[in-house]
Design a protein around this motif. Structure first.
Motif, PDB file in Angstrom:
ATOM      1  N   LYS A  78       0.680  -1.136   0.001  1.00 36.15           N
ATOM      2  CA  LYS A  78      -0.068   0.110  -0.217  1.00 36.15           C
ATOM      3  C   LYS A  78       0.689   1.199   0.026  1.00 36.15           C
ATOM      4  N   TRP A  79       1.963   1.090   0.776  1.00 37.68           N
ATOM      5  CA  TRP A  79       2.900   2.522   0.959  1.00 37.68           C
ATOM      6  C   TRP A  79       3.643   2.588  -0.644  1.00 37.68           C
ATOM      7  N   ALA A  80       3.832   1.422  -1.310  1.00 36.87           N
ATOM      8  CA  ALA A  80       4.624   1.584  -2.549  1.00 36.87           C
ATOM      9  C   ALA A  80       3.513   2.016  -3.591  1.00 36.87           C
ATOM     10  N   ASN A  81       2.283   1.489  -3.493  1.00 34.61           N
ATOM     11  CA  ASN A  81       1.164   2.168  -4.247  1.00 34.61           C
ATOM     12  C   ASN A  81       1.037   3.703  -4.224  1.00 34.61           C
ATOM     13  N   ILE A  82       1.005   4.208  -2.914  1.00 37.62           N
ATOM     14  CA  ILE A  82       0.899   5.550  -2.956  1.00 37.62           C
ATOM     15  C   ILE A  82       1.959   6.118  -3.620  1.00 37.62           C
ATOM     16  N   ALA A 117      -0.440 -11.169 -22.678  1.00 38.41           N
ATOM     17  CA  ALA A 117      -1.792 -10.992 -22.750  1.00 38.41           C
ATOM     18  C   ALA A 117      -2.648  -9.656 -22.836  1.00 38.41           C
ATOM     19  N   GLY A 118      -1.538  -8.615 -23.024  1.00 37.75           N
ATOM     20  CA  GLY A 118      -1.820  -7.390 -23.293  1.00 37.75           C
ATOM     21  C   GLY A 118      -2.435  -6.697 -21.900  1.00 37.75           C
ATOM     22  N   LEU A 119      -1.757  -6.871 -20.964  1.00 39.39           N
ATOM     23  CA  LEU A 119      -2.354  -6.429 -19.586  1.00 39.39           C
ATOM     24  C   LEU A 119      -1.049  -5.460 -19.233  1.00 39.39           C
ATOM     25  N   GLU A 120      -1.260  -4.078 -19.076  1.00 40.63           N
ATOM     26  CA  GLU A 120      -0.396  -3.107 -18.756  1.00 40.63           C
ATOM     27  C   GLU A 120      -0.177  -2.904 -17.159  1.00 40.63           C
ATOM     28  N   TYR A 121       0.977  -3.143 -16.548  1.00 45.57           N
ATOM     29  CA  TYR A 121       1.303  -2.843 -15.200  1.00 45.57           C
ATOM     30  C   TYR A 121       1.747  -1.460 -15.092  1.00 45.57           C
ATOM     31  N   SER A 122       1.378  -0.987 -13.904  1.00 42.33           N
ATOM     32  CA  SER A 122       2.045   0.494 -13.783  1.00 42.33           C
ATOM     33  C   SER A 122       3.382   0.586 -13.215  1.00 42.33           C
ATOM     34  N   SER A 123       3.737  -0.430 -12.676  1.00 42.79           N
ATOM     35  CA  SER A 123       5.253  -0.535 -12.490  1.00 42.79           C
ATOM     36  C   SER A 123       5.637  -2.005 -12.286  1.00 42.79           C
ATOM     37  N   ALA A 124       6.816  -2.330 -12.524  1.00 42.17           N
ATOM     38  CA  ALA A 124       7.383  -3.701 -12.283  1.00 42.17           C
ATOM     39  C   ALA A 124       8.942  -3.494 -11.824  1.00 42.17           C
ATOM     40  N   GLU A 125       9.136  -4.516 -10.629  1.00 39.80           N
ATOM     41  CA  GLU A 125      10.418  -4.141  -9.894  1.00 39.80           C
ATOM     42  C   GLU A 125      10.890  -5.189  -9.144  1.00 39.80           C
ATOM     43  N   ILE A 126      12.007  -5.463  -8.693  1.00 42.32           N
ATOM     44  CA  ILE A 126      12.601  -6.414  -7.804  1.00 42.32           C
ATOM     45  C   ILE A 126      12.356  -5.635  -6.489  1.00 42.32           C
ATOM     46  N   SER A 127      11.655  -6.129  -5.573  1.00 41.07           N
ATOM     47  CA  SER A 127      11.489  -5.339  -4.256  1.00 41.07           C
ATOM     48  C   SER A 127      11.850  -6.399  -2.903  1.00 41.07           C
ATOM     49  N   MET A 128      11.871  -5.764  -2.005  1.00 35.61           N
ATOM     50  CA  MET A 128      12.422  -6.565  -0.814  1.00 35.61           C
ATOM     51  C   MET A 128      11.036  -6.394   0.145  1.00 35.61           C
ATOM     52  N   ILE A 129      10.427  -7.630   0.416  1.00 34.01           N
ATOM     53  CA  ILE A 129       9.058  -7.669   1.019  1.00 34.01           C
ATOM     54  C   ILE A 129       9.407  -8.516   2.630  1.00 34.01           C
ATOM     55  N   ALA A 130       8.833  -7.530   3.839  1.00 33.36           N
ATOM     56  CA  ALA A 130       9.093  -7.886   4.897  1.00 33.36           C
ATOM     57  C   ALA A 130       8.338  -9.279   5.281  1.00 33.36           C
ATOM     58  N   GLN A 131       8.796 -10.381   6.099  1.00 33.76           N
ATOM     59  CA  GLN A 131       8.089 -11.485   6.103  1.00 33.76           C
ATOM     60  C   GLN A 131       7.050 -11.092   7.242  1.00 33.76           C
ATOM     61  N   LEU A 149       4.691  -6.399  -9.469  1.00 36.18           N
ATOM     62  CA  LEU A 149       4.055  -5.514 -10.678  1.00 36.18           C
ATOM     63  C   LEU A 149       2.741  -5.210 -10.081  1.00 36.18           C
ATOM     64  N   TYR A 150       2.430  -4.155 -10.361  1.00 32.42           N
ATOM     65  CA  TYR A 150       1.272  -3.356  -9.963  1.00 32.42           C
ATOM     66  C   TYR A 150       0.189  -3.329 -10.980  1.00 32.42           C
ATOM     67  N   PHE A 151      -1.114  -3.427 -10.766  1.00 31.67           N
ATOM     68  CA  PHE A 151      -2.164  -3.276 -12.013  1.00 31.67           C
ATOM     69  C   PHE A 151      -3.197  -2.370 -11.416  1.00 31.67           C
ATOM     70  N   ASP A 152      -3.652  -1.615 -12.108  1.00 28.27           N
ATOM     71  CA  ASP A 152      -4.622  -0.734 -11.891  1.00 28.27           C
ATOM     72  C   ASP A 152      -6.051  -1.494 -11.759  1.00 28.27           C
ATOM     73  N   LYS A 153      -6.699  -1.597 -10.584  1.00 27.40           N
ATOM     74  CA  LYS A 153      -8.008  -2.202 -10.435  1.00 27.40           C
ATOM     75  C   LYS A 153      -9.208  -1.707 -11.203  1.00 27.40           C
ATOM     76  N   ALA A 154      -8.959  -0.454 -11.440  1.00 27.80           N
ATOM     77  CA  ALA A 154     -10.102   0.214 -12.277  1.00 27.80           C
ATOM     78  C   ALA A 154     -10.099  -0.465 -13.755  1.00 27.80           C
ATOM     79  N   LYS A 155      -8.959  -1.064 -14.066  1.00 28.09           N
ATOM     80  CA  LYS A 155      -9.093  -1.601 -15.389  1.00 28.09           C
ATOM     81  C   LYS A 155      -8.894  -3.030 -15.539  1.00 28.09           C
TER      82      LYS A 155
END
Length: 249
Positions: free
Chosen positions: A6-10, A189-203, A139-145
């Motif tokens: 959620k932080w990254a999305n903002i 599949a023609g699906l556009e992501y708003s961002s794509a990256e390698i991240s560190m996710i807290a366990q 990878l992030y995708f817009d839920k509106a789309k």
């Protein structure tokens, strides 16, 4: 995980990470230089491919993208860039991981240590918090789309591990080694992501109150204002009240 997704999305939506155009350009170019060290063909180098996409998202000019690739492959001078990772603690004992790209390690470590100490945190020893995080492709995708089933159908067969409901976005997670295949599957599949990256996710995440959360946000902003810092990760679960403030701010 509110500490990341959620932080990254903002950040992605409101441009918090790279509010200044020049800083966005610098960080995007550095990532391309580092990524290109493993090969200058984005079709064969998923990290470079993602770096180029991120650079285009901040409108880095085509000639600067091409020059950054050439610096990374050694065709042009100026590609002497090192990846470094710093570990430490923020307000409330929150785990902090800082990824940086620098041509001067001594300068960068001194600056990061100073920012942490001024922001109610401190630098830790190597390995002190890294074990709390897992490296993932995101990878992030817009839920509106797009709907969840649409995202899952395209991603899971290619190796996506999870699809997280992140409020206004779907966050797809995968193992780093599957990142290229998952990206390709969504492209096909023609699906556009708003961002794509390698991240560190807290366990696991730690709940913090609003005051601690504000201090943490301020510290992260200061770290990300540093020209050498590429990414900052933490394991805080920020309260909804603070997210409401960030949305408005």
């Amino acid at each position: 995980m509110a500490g990341h997704s959620k932080w990254a999305n903002i950040q992605h939506r409101k441009g918090r990470q790279d509010a200044k155009r020049g800083k966005a350009f610098t960080k995007a170019a550095k990532e391309i230089i580092i990524a290109a060290k493993s090969g200058g063909n984005p079709d064969m180098n998923p990290r470079l491919r993602a770096a180029i996409q991120a650079a285009k998202a901040v409108n880095l000019p085509k000639d600067k993208i091409e020059n950054a690739i050439k610096k990374g492959t050694g065709e042009l001078a100026g590609g002497e860039m090192f990846e470094v990772q710093y570990e430490g603690y923020g307000p409330g004992g929150i785990a902090i991981l800082v990824e940086a790209a620098t041509d001067n390690k001594n300068r960068t470590v001194a600056e990061v240590r100073h920012i942490l100490s001024r922001g109610n945190g401190n630098m830790g020893e190597a390995g002190c918090v890294a074990w709390m995080f897992d490296k993932k492709g995101t990878l992030y995708f817009d839920k509106a789309k797009y709907g969840e089933e649409q995202i899952m159908e395209a991603g899971l067969e290619a190796g996506a591990e999870d699809v997280v409901d992140d409020g206004e976005a779907w966050e797809v997670r995968c193992a780093p080694e599957d990142f290229a295949a998952v990206q390709q599957a969504f492209d096909d599949a023609g699906l556009e992501y708003s961002s794509a990256e390698i991240s560190m996710i807290a366990q696991n995440t730690i709940d913090v109150d609003v005051d601690t959360g504000r201090k943490l946000v301020n510290l992260i902003d200061k770290l990300e204002d540093n020209d050498d810092v590429q990414n900052v990760f933490h394991n805080a679960e920020l309260p909804d009240e603070l997210f409401a403030e960030l949305e408005q701010g």
